[in-house]
Design an enzyme around this catalytic site. Structure first.
Site, mmCIF file in Angstrom:
data_model
loop_
_atom_site.group_PDB
_atom_site.id
_atom_site.type_symbol
_atom_site.label_atom_id
_atom_site.label_comp_id
_atom_site.label_asym_id
_atom_site.label_seq_id
_atom_site.Cartn_x
_atom_site.Cartn_y
_atom_site.Cartn_z
ATOM 1 C CE LYS A 9 -4.077 -2.042 2.273
ATOM 2 N NZ LYS A 9 -5.038 -1.886 3.409
ATOM 3 C CE1 TYR A 49 -9.456 -2.948 0.162
ATOM 4 C CE2 TYR A 49 -8.488 -1.051 -0.931
ATOM 5 C CZ TYR A 49 -8.352 -2.165 -0.123
ATOM 6 O OH TYR A 49 -7.123 -2.501 0.394
ATOM 7 C CG ASN A 112 -3.742 -1.925 6.945
ATOM 8 O OD1 ASN A 112 -3.648 -1.592 5.774
ATOM 9 N ND2 ASN A 112 -4.741 -2.658 7.396
ATOM 10 C CG HIS A 115 -5.519 -6.130 -0.169
ATOM 11 N ND1 HIS A 115 -6.735 -6.164 0.454
ATOM 12 C CD2 HIS A 115 -5.590 -7.014 -1.191
ATOM 13 C CE1 HIS A 115 -7.522 -7.029 -0.188
ATOM 14 N NE2 HIS A 115 -6.850 -7.566 -1.187
ATOM 15 C CD GLU A 126 -8.938 -9.131 -3.468
ATOM 16 O OE1 GLU A 126 -7.789 -9.466 -3.109
ATOM 17 O OE2 GLU A 126 -9.835 -8.820 -2.657
HETATM 18 P P1 ATP Z 1 -7.093 -6.016 3.495
HETATM 19 O O1 ATP Z 1 -8.450 -6.273 2.870
HETATM 20 O O2 ATP Z 1 -6.521 -4.676 3.130
HETATM 21 O O3 ATP Z 1 -6.140 -7.124 3.308
HETATM 22 P P2 ATP Z 1 -8.225 -6.724 5.995
HETATM 23 O O4 ATP Z 1 -8.896 -7.841 5.263
HETATM 24 O O5 ATP Z 1 -7.393 -7.057 7.187
HETATM 25 O O6 ATP Z 1 -7.279 -5.910 5.059
HETATM 26 P P3 ATP Z 1 -10.733 -5.313 5.769
HETATM 27 O O7 ATP Z 1 -11.749 -5.441 6.852
HETATM 28 O O8 ATP Z 1 -10.937 -6.057 4.493
HETATM 29 O O9 ATP Z 1 -9.292 -5.641 6.395
HETATM 30 O O10 ATP Z 1 -10.586 -3.754 5.442
HETATM 31 C C1 ATP Z 1 -9.934 -3.351 4.277
HETATM 32 C C2 ATP Z 1 -9.002 -2.213 4.591
HETATM 33 O O11 ATP Z 1 -9.784 -1.081 4.972
HETATM 34 C C3 ATP Z 1 -8.045 -2.441 5.765
HETATM 35 O O12 ATP Z 1 -6.869 -3.097 5.399
HETATM 36 C C4 ATP Z 1 -7.772 -1.015 6.211
HETATM 37 O O13 ATP Z 1 -6.756 -0.419 5.413
HETATM 38 C C5 ATP Z 1 -9.089 -0.332 5.954
HETATM 39 N N1 ATP Z 1 -9.877 -0.281 7.185
HETATM 40 C C6 ATP Z 1 -10.563 -1.305 7.743
HETATM 41 N N2 ATP Z 1 -11.183 -0.918 8.875
HETATM 42 C C7 ATP Z 1 -10.881 0.395 9.024
HETATM 43 C C8 ATP Z 1 -11.216 1.384 10.000
HETATM 44 N N3 ATP Z 1 -11.998 1.096 11.044
HETATM 45 N N4 ATP Z 1 -10.707 2.624 9.821
HETATM 46 C C9 ATP Z 1 -9.942 2.935 8.765
HETATM 47 N N5 ATP Z 1 -9.588 2.049 7.810
HETATM 48 C C10 ATP Z 1 -10.049 0.800 7.942
HETATM 49 MG MG MG Z 2 -9.988 -7.567 3.397
#
Ligand code: ATP
Ligand code: MG
Length: 137
Positions: A9, A49, A112, A115, A126
């Site tokens: 990211k 997304y 973070n 992804h 994806e």
């Molecule tokens: P990813 O899909 O990026 O691998 P993940 O599966 O751990 O991560 P998801 O729940 O799919 O998390 O959320 C997608 C992304 O949205 C997260 O990686 C994060 O960058 C962002 N995100 C999720 N929750 C929050 C939140 N509460 N506040 C801000 N950003 C968030």
């Molecule tokens: Mg995810």
């Protein structure tokens, strides 16, 4: 063997952490079989997304993902989807295990660093979102 889609990211590409992150994948037995650096538009990030479009953080997430280039990769290995998510660590870096990418590099829940696809169905979607058949060998 299985394949999964990984994104390094903007917070990580900006801090020049691509090599350190790829090394974590390789050390875990995952192989990079496709890779490119791209700069998403907010609309492209939004399409990627789409499943999160109803969430409060969606706008912020799309803006962030379009803020700097990202590195999109296909990782291959045994149980690649689960293994990749293990190496990534928890979404919130505060909850991530020691040694994981997010524990070491993530700045916040939003920024973070990585992804990873979360299921076989999302990996298939994806991978084809970013790569054509010709790019996948
Ligand atoms: P990813 O899909 O990026 O691998 P993940 O599966 O751990 O991560 P998801 O729940 O799919 O998390 O959320 C997608 C992304 O949205 C997260 O990686 C994060 O960058 C962002 N995100 C999720 N929750 C929050 C939140 N509460 N506040 C801000 N950003 C968030
Ligand atoms: Mg995810």
């Amino acid at each position: 063997v299985e394949r999964t889609l990984s994104i390094i990211k903007p917070d990580a590409t900006k801090r020049n952490l691509t090599g350190k992150i790829v090394a974590k994948f390789e050390d875990a037995g995952l192989r990079v079989v496709a890779s490119k650096r791209i700069h998403l538009s907010p609309a492209q990030a939004g399409a990627f997304y789409a499943e999160h479009s109803a969430r409060g953080f969606y706008g912020e997430l799309c803006e962030f993902m379009a803020s700097e280039p990202v590195v999109v990769q296909v990782l291959e290995g045994e149980s690649a989807i689960a293994k990749n998510r293990e190496v990534m660590g928890a979404t919130n870096p505060a909850n991530a295990e020691a040694g994981t990418i997010r524990k070491e590099f993530a700045l916040s829940m939003g920024e973070n660093s990585v992804h990873g696809s979360d299921s076989e169905a999302s990996a298939a979607r994806e991978i084809s979102f970013f790569f054509s058949g010709l790019e996948l060998v």
